[in-house]
Design an enzyme around this catalytic site. Structure first.
Site, PDB file in Angstrom:
ATOM      1  N   ARG A  18       0.836  -1.212   0.000  1.00 39.81           N
ATOM      2  CA  ARG A  18       0.000   0.000   0.000  1.00 39.81           C
ATOM      3  C   ARG A  18       0.868   1.258   0.000  1.00 39.81           C
ATOM      4  O   ARG A  18       1.026   1.918  -1.013  1.00 39.81           O
ATOM      5  CB  ARG A  18      -0.952  -0.023   1.213  1.00 39.81           C
ATOM      6  CG  ARG A  18      -2.090   1.004   1.153  1.00 39.81           C
ATOM      7  CD  ARG A  18      -1.713   2.401   1.581  1.00 39.81           C
ATOM      8  NE  ARG A  18      -1.234   2.468   2.962  1.00 39.81           N
ATOM      9  CZ  ARG A  18      -0.778   3.581   3.512  1.00 39.81           C
ATOM     10  NH1 ARG A  18      -0.699   4.713   2.815  1.00 39.81           N
ATOM     11  NH2 ARG A  18      -0.319   3.584   4.770  1.00 39.81           N
ATOM     12  N   ASP A  19       1.486   1.562   1.113  1.00 40.99           N
ATOM     13  CA  ASP A  19       2.265   2.802   1.230  1.00 40.99           C
ATOM     14  C   ASP A  19       3.489   2.782   0.332  1.00 40.99           C
ATOM     15  O   ASP A  19       3.884   3.808  -0.233  1.00 40.99           O
ATOM     16  CB  ASP A  19       2.674   3.003   2.686  1.00 40.99           C
ATOM     17  CG  ASP A  19       3.162   4.419   2.980  1.00 40.99           C
ATOM     18  OD1 ASP A  19       3.324   5.196   2.030  1.00 40.99           O
ATOM     19  OD2 ASP A  19       3.383   4.738   4.154  1.00 40.99           O
ATOM     20  N   HIS A 211       9.123   7.125   8.573  1.00 37.58           N
ATOM     21  CA  HIS A 211       9.761   7.329   7.278  1.00 37.58           C
ATOM     22  C   HIS A 211      11.242   7.646   7.498  1.00 37.58           C
ATOM     23  O   HIS A 211      11.645   8.112   8.564  1.00 37.58           O
ATOM     24  CB  HIS A 211       9.060   8.446   6.509  1.00 37.58           C
ATOM     25  CG  HIS A 211       7.762   8.006   5.903  1.00 37.58           C
ATOM     26  ND1 HIS A 211       7.559   7.901   4.546  1.00 37.58           N
ATOM     27  CD2 HIS A 211       6.600   7.619   6.479  1.00 37.58           C
ATOM     28  CE1 HIS A 211       6.324   7.481   4.308  1.00 37.58           C
ATOM     29  NE2 HIS A 211       5.721   7.305   5.471  1.00 37.58           N
ATOM     30  N   CYS A 242       4.135  10.000   0.556  1.00 38.84           N
ATOM     31  CA  CYS A 242       2.755  10.471   0.494  1.00 38.84           C
ATOM     32  C   CYS A 242       2.642  11.578  -0.549  1.00 38.84           C
ATOM     33  O   CYS A 242       3.368  12.564  -0.490  1.00 38.84           O
ATOM     34  CB  CYS A 242       2.308  11.001   1.856  1.00 38.84           C
ATOM     35  SG  CYS A 242       0.658  11.743   1.857  1.00 38.84           S
ATOM     36  N   ASN A 251       9.531   4.638   3.452  1.00 38.52           N
ATOM     37  CA  ASN A 251       9.320   4.130   4.798  1.00 38.52           C
ATOM     38  C   ASN A 251      10.581   3.461   5.331  1.00 38.52           C
ATOM     39  O   ASN A 251      11.508   3.154   4.580  1.00 38.52           O
ATOM     40  CB  ASN A 251       8.219   3.068   4.783  1.00 38.52           C
ATOM     41  CG  ASN A 251       6.856   3.634   4.524  1.00 38.52           C
ATOM     42  OD1 ASN A 251       6.143   4.032   5.435  1.00 38.52           O
ATOM     43  ND2 ASN A 251       6.451   3.663   3.250  1.00 38.52           N
TER      44      ASN A 251
END
Length: 311
Positions: A18-19, A211, A242, A251
């Protein structure tokens, strides 16, 4: 003996699908996303945030959310999906995900950029969605963005975080993540806020989402461990960022975090070699190198072996 106290075990919640992928310049094909999740499960990951039920116009790379959830439903892991609003929750329930991550920012400025509304408006909606998700039989965790610093509002006062955490605690939240969304936090700041929250709400499992913009993710992890945190988000390959947080980079890399924790004799249940096998899928696909130190070391070692053979 170091004199420092650390937990015997820690949880790594994998957020790479996802991220890690949401802000990539190229899209990972759906079949390769599924294969990535399969490799992560084979490595021992038992909680994976596989996608986000946001509008495809916001996050085009995750437009295949339903397909990914349904194609991985047979695997032995808890499938999490990030949900920003009611429509996202409805889609998550229909797709059959095991759990939802409810997300909002603690500053109005970032929440407006990310979710197009002030923080209190998101808070009111998410408190209702929390109850509805529990009623639907889903696991729920809350993710609070920019708790250590906001790209628009600057340093965030701890009291602002306490107020929102207190509201979720009153609503029965059991898992709350604190996100260093732009990688601005320092270890003393992470320790102070984490320790304060653990003392304030000892029954809540607090998680850290760090992060590595300034290379502080692992140092901040150790600070979190000392403060009583034992659950951490991480993304395979160190990918992430983001689109609504200028300056945010990847991350904390799963393979770096796992190496740190296991090296400190903290059990994670994740096999490092198999985790690197998962990272290799992304390395083969990505047009630029992976961000993790563990991957760079592995590549350097392989290069040295090949050089020795040639010599």
């Amino acid at each position: 003996m170091s004199g420092l106290t650390f937990p015997k075990a820690a949880s790594i919640i994998e957020v790479g699908p996802r991220d890690g992928l949401q802000n990539e310049p190229q899209m990972l094909p759906t079949d390769q996303k599924i294969q990535l999740i399969e490799r992560l499960v084979a490595a021992g990951a038992r909680e994976i945030e596989v996608t986000s039920f946001t509008h495809p116009r916001w996050i085009p790379n995750l437009a295949d959310a339903e397909d990914v959830v349904r194609a991985t439903a047979h695997l032995d892991f808890t499938s999490w999906a990030l949900v920003p609003n009611r429509r996202g929750l409805e889609r998550a329930i229909a797709a059959g995900t095991n759990g939802v991550t409810l997300v909002m920012s603690v500053t109005d400025e970032h929440n407006q950029a990310n979710l197009n509304r002030p923080s209190d408006e998101s808070l009111s909606e998410l408190l209702n969605l929390h109850a509805e998700a529990i009623e639907a039989g889903l696991q729920v965790r809350v993710s609070l963005s920019v708790v250590f610093g906001c790209p628009f509002a600057g340093i965030v006062a701890p009291e602002k975080v306490y107020r929102i955490v207190d509201r979720f605690a009153q609503a029965g939240a059991t898992r709350i993540g604190m996100c260093d969304t732009i990688g601005i936090a320092l270890p003393d700041q992470v320790y102070d806020l984490s320790a304060a929250l653990v003392a304030r709400h000892p029954d809540i499992c607090f998680e850290l989402h760090l992060h590595d913009t300034r290379g502080m993710a692992l140092a901040n992890t150790v600070a979190g461990l000392q403060a009583g945190i034992s659950s951490f988000d991480a993304a395979i390959g160190g990918l992430g960022g983001c689109p609504y947080a200028p300056g945010a980079t990847g991350n904390c890399a799963s393979e770096d975090l796992n190496a740190l924790l296991t090296g400190m004799h903290i059990e994670t249940g994740i096999d490092q070699a198999k985790l690197m096998h998962a990272a290799s899928l992304l390395a083969a696909w990505r047009s630029s190198p992976l961000e993790s130190a563990a991957w760079r070391v592995a590549i350097a070692n392989e290069t040295n072996k090949n050089t020795d053979k040639i010599a």
